[in-house]
Every structure is written in C-alpha cells, then in structure tokens.
Design a protein around this motif. Structure first.
Motif, PDB file in Angstrom:
ATOM      1  N   LYS A  24      53.598 -29.109  27.126  1.00  0.00           N
ATOM      2  CA  LYS A  24      54.775 -29.024  26.262  1.00  0.00           C
ATOM      3  C   LYS A  24      55.127 -30.358  25.599  1.00  0.00           C
ATOM      4  CE  LYS A  24      55.535 -24.762  27.614  1.00  0.00           C
ATOM      5  NZ  LYS A  24      55.222 -23.631  26.709  1.00  0.00           N
ATOM      6  N   LYS A  25      54.841 -31.481  26.283  1.00  0.00           N
ATOM      7  CA  LYS A  25      55.373 -32.774  25.848  1.00  0.00           C
ATOM      8  C   LYS A  25      54.484 -33.516  24.856  1.00  0.00           C
ATOM      9  CE  LYS A  25      55.873 -34.426  30.031  1.00  0.00           C
ATOM     10  NZ  LYS A  25      56.224 -35.350  31.133  1.00  0.00           N
ATOM     11  N   PHE A  26      53.220 -33.122  24.764  1.00  0.00           N
ATOM     12  CA  PHE A  26      52.280 -33.905  23.963  1.00  0.00           C
ATOM     13  C   PHE A  26      51.463 -32.997  23.060  1.00  0.00           C
ATOM     14  CE2 PHE A  26      52.990 -36.084  28.019  1.00  0.00           C
ATOM     15  CZ  PHE A  26      53.499 -37.288  27.565  1.00  0.00           C
ATOM     16  N   LYS A  27      50.985 -33.615  21.965  1.00  0.00           N
ATOM     17  CA  LYS A  27      50.115 -32.896  21.033  1.00  0.00           C
ATOM     18  C   LYS A  27      48.996 -33.838  20.606  1.00  0.00           C
ATOM     19  CE  LYS A  27      52.837 -34.067  16.903  1.00  0.00           C
ATOM     20  NZ  LYS A  27      53.617 -35.113  17.584  1.00  0.00           N
ATOM     21  N   GLU A  28      47.965 -33.266  20.014  1.00  0.00           N
ATOM     22  CA  GLU A  28      46.841 -34.076  19.547  1.00  0.00           C
ATOM     23  C   GLU A  28      47.326 -35.134  18.559  1.00  0.00           C
ATOM     24  OE1 GLU A  28      43.590 -31.667  18.108  1.00  0.00           O
ATOM     25  OE2 GLU A  28      43.979 -30.166  19.677  1.00  0.00           O
ATOM     26  N   GLY A  29      46.818 -36.345  18.726  1.00  0.00           N
ATOM     27  CA  GLY A  29      47.186 -37.445  17.845  1.00  0.00           C
ATOM     28  C   GLY A  29      48.275 -38.341  18.393  1.00  0.00           C
ATOM     29  N   ASP A  30      48.999 -37.894  19.426  1.00  0.00           N
ATOM     30  CA  ASP A  30      50.059 -38.720  20.008  1.00  0.00           C
ATOM     31  C   ASP A  30      49.484 -39.979  20.657  1.00  0.00           C
ATOM     32  OD1 ASP A  30      51.979 -36.913  19.280  1.00  0.00           O
ATOM     33  OD2 ASP A  30      52.321 -36.111  21.293  1.00  0.00           O
ATOM     34  N   THR A  31      50.238 -41.068  20.556  1.00  0.00           N
ATOM     35  CA  THR A  31      49.896 -42.291  21.288  1.00  0.00           C
ATOM     36  C   THR A  31      50.547 -42.215  22.659  1.00  0.00           C
ATOM     37  OG1 THR A  31      49.859 -43.544  19.223  1.00  0.00           O
ATOM     38  CG2 THR A  31      49.977 -44.811  21.271  1.00  0.00           C
ATOM     39  N   VAL A  32      49.740 -42.405  23.702  1.00  0.00           N
ATOM     40  CA  VAL A  32      50.228 -42.211  25.067  1.00  0.00           C
ATOM     41  C   VAL A  32      49.714 -43.310  25.990  1.00  0.00           C
ATOM     42  CG1 VAL A  32      50.450 -39.704  24.839  1.00  0.00           C
ATOM     43  CG2 VAL A  32      48.283 -40.683  25.639  1.00  0.00           C
ATOM     44  N   GLY A  33      50.295 -43.353  27.166  1.00  0.00           N
ATOM     45  CA  GLY A  33      49.867 -44.295  28.190  1.00  0.00           C
ATOM     46  C   GLY A  33      49.655 -43.597  29.521  1.00  0.00           C
ATOM     47  N   VAL A  55      41.289 -37.607  31.595  1.00  0.00           N
ATOM     48  CA  VAL A  55      42.030 -36.346  31.587  1.00  0.00           C
ATOM     49  C   VAL A  55      43.076 -36.424  32.698  1.00  0.00           C
ATOM     50  CG1 VAL A  55      41.902 -33.833  31.857  1.00  0.00           C
ATOM     51  CG2 VAL A  55      40.036 -35.081  30.728  1.00  0.00           C
ATOM     52  N   VAL A  56      44.358 -36.223  32.323  1.00  0.00           N
ATOM     53  CA  VAL A  56      45.472 -36.437  33.247  1.00  0.00           C
ATOM     54  C   VAL A  56      46.481 -35.304  33.097  1.00  0.00           C
ATOM     55  CG1 VAL A  56      47.315 -38.042  33.936  1.00  0.00           C
ATOM     56  CG2 VAL A  56      45.158 -38.938  33.060  1.00  0.00           C
ATOM     57  N   ASP A  57      47.037 -34.846  34.212  1.00  0.00           N
ATOM     58  CA  ASP A  57      48.128 -33.872  34.163  1.00  0.00           C
ATOM     59  C   ASP A  57      49.278 -34.459  33.353  1.00  0.00           C
ATOM     60  OD1 ASP A  57      50.751 -32.634  35.151  1.00  0.00           O
ATOM     61  OD2 ASP A  57      49.273 -31.343  36.135  1.00  0.00           O
ATOM     62  N   GLU A  58      49.903 -33.632  32.500  1.00  0.00           N
ATOM     63  CA  GLU A  58      50.934 -34.155  31.590  1.00  0.00           C
ATOM     64  C   GLU A  58      52.104 -34.796  32.331  1.00  0.00           C
ATOM     65  OE1 GLU A  58      53.368 -31.739  29.082  1.00  0.00           O
ATOM     66  OE2 GLU A  58      53.334 -30.023  30.448  1.00  0.00           O
ATOM     67  N   LYS A  59      52.345 -34.424  33.606  1.00  0.00           N
ATOM     68  CA  LYS A  59      53.436 -35.039  34.369  1.00  0.00           C
ATOM     69  C   LYS A  59      53.249 -36.541  34.520  1.00  0.00           C
ATOM     70  CE  LYS A  59      54.580 -31.086  37.411  1.00  0.00           C
ATOM     71  NZ  LYS A  59      53.393 -30.218  37.246  1.00  0.00           N
ATOM     72  N   PHE A  60      51.990 -37.004  34.423  1.00  0.00           N
ATOM     73  CA  PHE A  60      51.693 -38.412  34.659  1.00  0.00           C
ATOM     74  C   PHE A  60      51.248 -39.126  33.376  1.00  0.00           C
ATOM     75  CE2 PHE A  60      51.735 -36.460  38.748  1.00  0.00           C
ATOM     76  CZ  PHE A  60      52.257 -37.430  39.579  1.00  0.00           C
ATOM     77  N   VAL A  61      51.513 -38.494  32.231  1.00  0.00           N
ATOM     78  CA  VAL A  61      51.217 -39.096  30.925  1.00  0.00           C
ATOM     79  C   VAL A  61      52.532 -39.580  30.326  1.00  0.00           C
ATOM     80  CG1 VAL A  61      50.249 -38.717  28.632  1.00  0.00           C
ATOM     81  CG2 VAL A  61      49.219 -37.593  30.621  1.00  0.00           C
ATOM     82  N   LEU A  62      52.497 -40.734  29.680  1.00  0.00           N
ATOM     83  CA  LEU A  62      53.698 -41.386  29.159  1.00  0.00           C
ATOM     84  C   LEU A  62      53.629 -41.514  27.647  1.00  0.00           C
ATOM     85  CD1 LEU A  62      53.309 -43.843  32.004  1.00  0.00           C
ATOM     86  CD2 LEU A  62      55.491 -42.682  31.695  1.00  0.00           C
ATOM     87  N   SER A  63      54.755 -41.370  27.007  1.00  0.00           N
ATOM     88  CA  SER A  63      54.829 -41.511  25.556  1.00  0.00           C
ATOM     89  C   SER A  63      54.988 -42.983  25.185  1.00  0.00           C
ATOM     90  CB  SER A  63      56.014 -40.705  25.022  1.00  0.00           C
ATOM     91  OG  SER A  63      56.129 -40.858  23.624  1.00  0.00           O
ATOM     92  N   VAL A  64      54.188 -43.442  24.230  1.00  0.00           N
ATOM     93  CA  VAL A  64      54.255 -44.827  23.748  1.00  0.00           C
ATOM     94  C   VAL A  64      54.876 -44.815  22.355  1.00  0.00           C
ATOM     95  CG1 VAL A  64      52.923 -46.862  23.068  1.00  0.00           C
ATOM     96  CG2 VAL A  64      52.287 -45.582  25.128  1.00  0.00           C
TER      97      VAL A  64
END
Length: 353
Positions: free
Chosen positions: A81-90, A140-149
């Motif tokens: 839900k929180k991320f889409k292709e092209g997003d910058t993440v950490g 490849v990471v579960d979205e719970k552990f992905v951060l928005s930059v």
C-alpha cells in the motif's frame, strides 16, 4: 507487478580471512507484501567489517554486508500500500522481526524479544535462507521495513542515515533533547559527526569532546558550539556538572568517569559505541551522588527511523561521505580501521556493473 529478475550481483566474504570478492545469487521473488528495490547507494558501517571478518563470532558465510541502503522501487507485491514503482526508498539495519512481542507492538522492533532479523547475516522468521545485504544490485524487503526517502538530492549521503543517523537520533529523541539543553557528543567519527548535526538541529548547545585537537575546526563546521579536548583536565573541569545529556559514540574502551562527572543532577550519558572489550567499570559514587544515569541505545524502530529521515530532510541534514566503487571496498575497510575517512564511505552500486 513489473517483471522482476531475481539474479543479483554482489560482493561477499566467503570466509573470515578472505577479502570481499564478486558474488552472485538469487533474491526471492517478491511476495504479496514485498518491495523489490534496485540499490543505488550503500553506506559502509564498521559493523560490516566486524561481520565480514567474523569478529563477533556469529557470521554465516557467504556474507554480503551492507545495511545503509538507498534505492528505487522496481516492483511491488499485490498487497503493498505504501510504495509504488519509481519511489525512492531506504532500508536500514532490520528486514524482519517477530511482530508479536511487546517491543514490536510498540514500534521498537530493534528490541524484539525474539531478536530482529538483520538486513544481512540472519535467517528470516518463518524460515528462509541467510539474509544478504546492500553490497548488491537489488534487495527484496517486506514493506513494513521499507522507508520513504524525501530528500531530493545528495541521495548517496542519505544512505548512512539508515544506521549512523538513527543510532544518534534515537537517544537524542528518547531523552528529549531540545532548546535550552547542553549536550555533549563524545567522538567525531561516523556516528559522532551525525550526533553533532542532529543535536544542533534540535536546538541544543552542542559541545564536541575529542582527543584530537585537529578535529576542532571540522566539529565547528558541522554545528558544534564548543570543542573540548578530553585529555585536557582543565578543559574538562570547566564543564563539571553542567550537561543535561551526553551521547558517547566512541567504540574503544575508555574511562567513563570523566564524562559522568560532567553531567548535571539527573543527567544521562548514553552509550552507542560498541567496543570489542568492556569499558572500565564506572565509579558508582559518580552516579549515586548526582542521581546520574548511564544508559545504552540500539539503532531505532521503523517508525522512529522514518521520523529521523523526515527530520533530516526538513533540516537539510545528510552524512559527510566519500564515494567509492564496489571494487574499492577492501581498501576502504583498511582505511576505516585507521579512521581515515570523513566520515562515512558510501558505495556507488552502479560500479557493480
């Protein structure tokens, strides 16, 4: 979901005595809650070296280090839900935790009572192979552990925030550092330089403690208001019983009493450096007589890490870095042992190609 290719290029240690070398493996295909990330930059932490060389006696080989990751989303699972292709993440130090214990329920996954799963060198909950970290082309990471930059530029210099940034932000935040506080930062390395920047942005009066007079100019540039040479007894004595909070980032054993004596009544010194042998035990009277506290802190939970990234973006804070190619990592490790970096190496992962 965009076609995702799990074949991954990396650098790995195959055993403790080997230098890191090219290695390839397959990531898992993204599940429903997974985010697949093309890694753009990965910071180099001293923990990477400890693990690659099995200095903590817990390394699972092959070992692909790296837990200061910035990249672009290339695919997402159907339930993301929180991320889409092209997003910058950490991605930082953790990629999983039990999600059921009291600490996880409070958003403190780093204190998971069953132990969190590290971004490298740890099996996933529910089974799975050894985790491989950010010295690689993708993860490849579960979205719970992905951060928005949300930083718009200097993305390479954002990468160390995922470890050095949160390691210093978390105790400063936990002990409510802010305007009107006098805060000491012990040591000006990868952690210490971030502590100076963040404490200053929080509005504190920041004093940097160092054994190296040559670091004074740099400490002031980074945001310190004063610099104290900790080997100078007169300079130390001038600050007796005056600090609200001291963040000690030094990872070598040293006498803590000299810094405890600088705390006000009810002041706290928090340790975030992890020495390979214990500090000398502090004199308990130094704590008792001022109701002072000696504490420790470990990275930060996912929510707090996101808060830190947003805070740093708002205040224009990134790490001071030196960019390297992937094939320069072994030389970087040797330089890191000599503290020959200002203040964090970051790998340009395009160099893997």
């Amino acid at each position: 979901m965009t076609q995702y290719k799990p074949q991954t290029r990396a650098y790995a240690a195959l055993k403790a005595t080997d230098p890191l070398a090219p290695y390839s493996f397959e990531r898992r295909m993204p599940g429903a809650s997974d985010v697949a990330i093309e890694i753009l930059f990965c910071g180099v932490c001293h923990s990477d070296l400890h693990t690659a060389r099995n200095e903590w006696h817990n390394t699972i080989y092959p070992s692909v280090p790296g837990h200061e990751i910035v990249g672009k989303v290339v695919a997402v699972g159907s339930a993301v839900k929180k991320f889409k292709e092209g997003d910058t993440v950490g991605v930082g130090c953790m990629v999983d935790s039990c999600q059921t214990c009291a600490s996880c329920a409070e958003g403190l996954e780093q204190y998971c009572e069953k132990g969190f799963t590290g971004t490298y060198n740890g099996p996933l909950y529910g089974g799975g192979e050894n985790t491989y970290g950010g010295y690689s082309s993708s993860i490849v990471v579960d979205e719970k552990f992905v951060l928005s930059v949300s930083h718009k530029d200097q993305l390479a210099a954002v990468a160390p925030l995922l470890c050095a940034g949160i390691t210093t932000y978390s105790p400063l935040h936990q002990w409510k550092v802010g305007k009107g506080h006098k805060v000491g930062i012990v040591g000006l390395g990868g952690l210490g330089h971030m502590g100076v920047k963040i404490a200053a942005a929080m509005g504190a009066h920041v004093v940097l403690f160092t054994t190296s007079p040559g670091k004074k100019e740099d400490a002031l540039r980074l945001g310190a208001h004063e610099v104290v040479i900790s080997k100078n007894e007169a300079e130390m004595a001038a600050h007796a019983s005056s600090f609200d909070f001291i963040l000690n980032t030094v990872a070598a054993p040293h006498n803590l009493d000299a810094f405890i004596a600088l705390l006000k009544r009810d002041g706290t010194m928090t340790l975030v450096g992890a020495p390979d042998s214990p500090h000398p035990s502090p004199n308990v009277f130094g704590l008792i007589m001022g109701r002072r506290r000696l504490a420790g802190s470990l990275i930060g939970g996912i929510a707090e890490t996101q808060e830190m990234l947003d805070f740093c973006a708002k205040h224009g804070i990134v790490s001071d870095i030196e960019m390297i190619r992937m094939d320069e990592i072994n030389g970087a490790y040797e330089r890191m042992l000599k503290s020959d970096v200002k203040y964090r190496f970051v790998i340009d992962m395009a160099s893997l190609a």
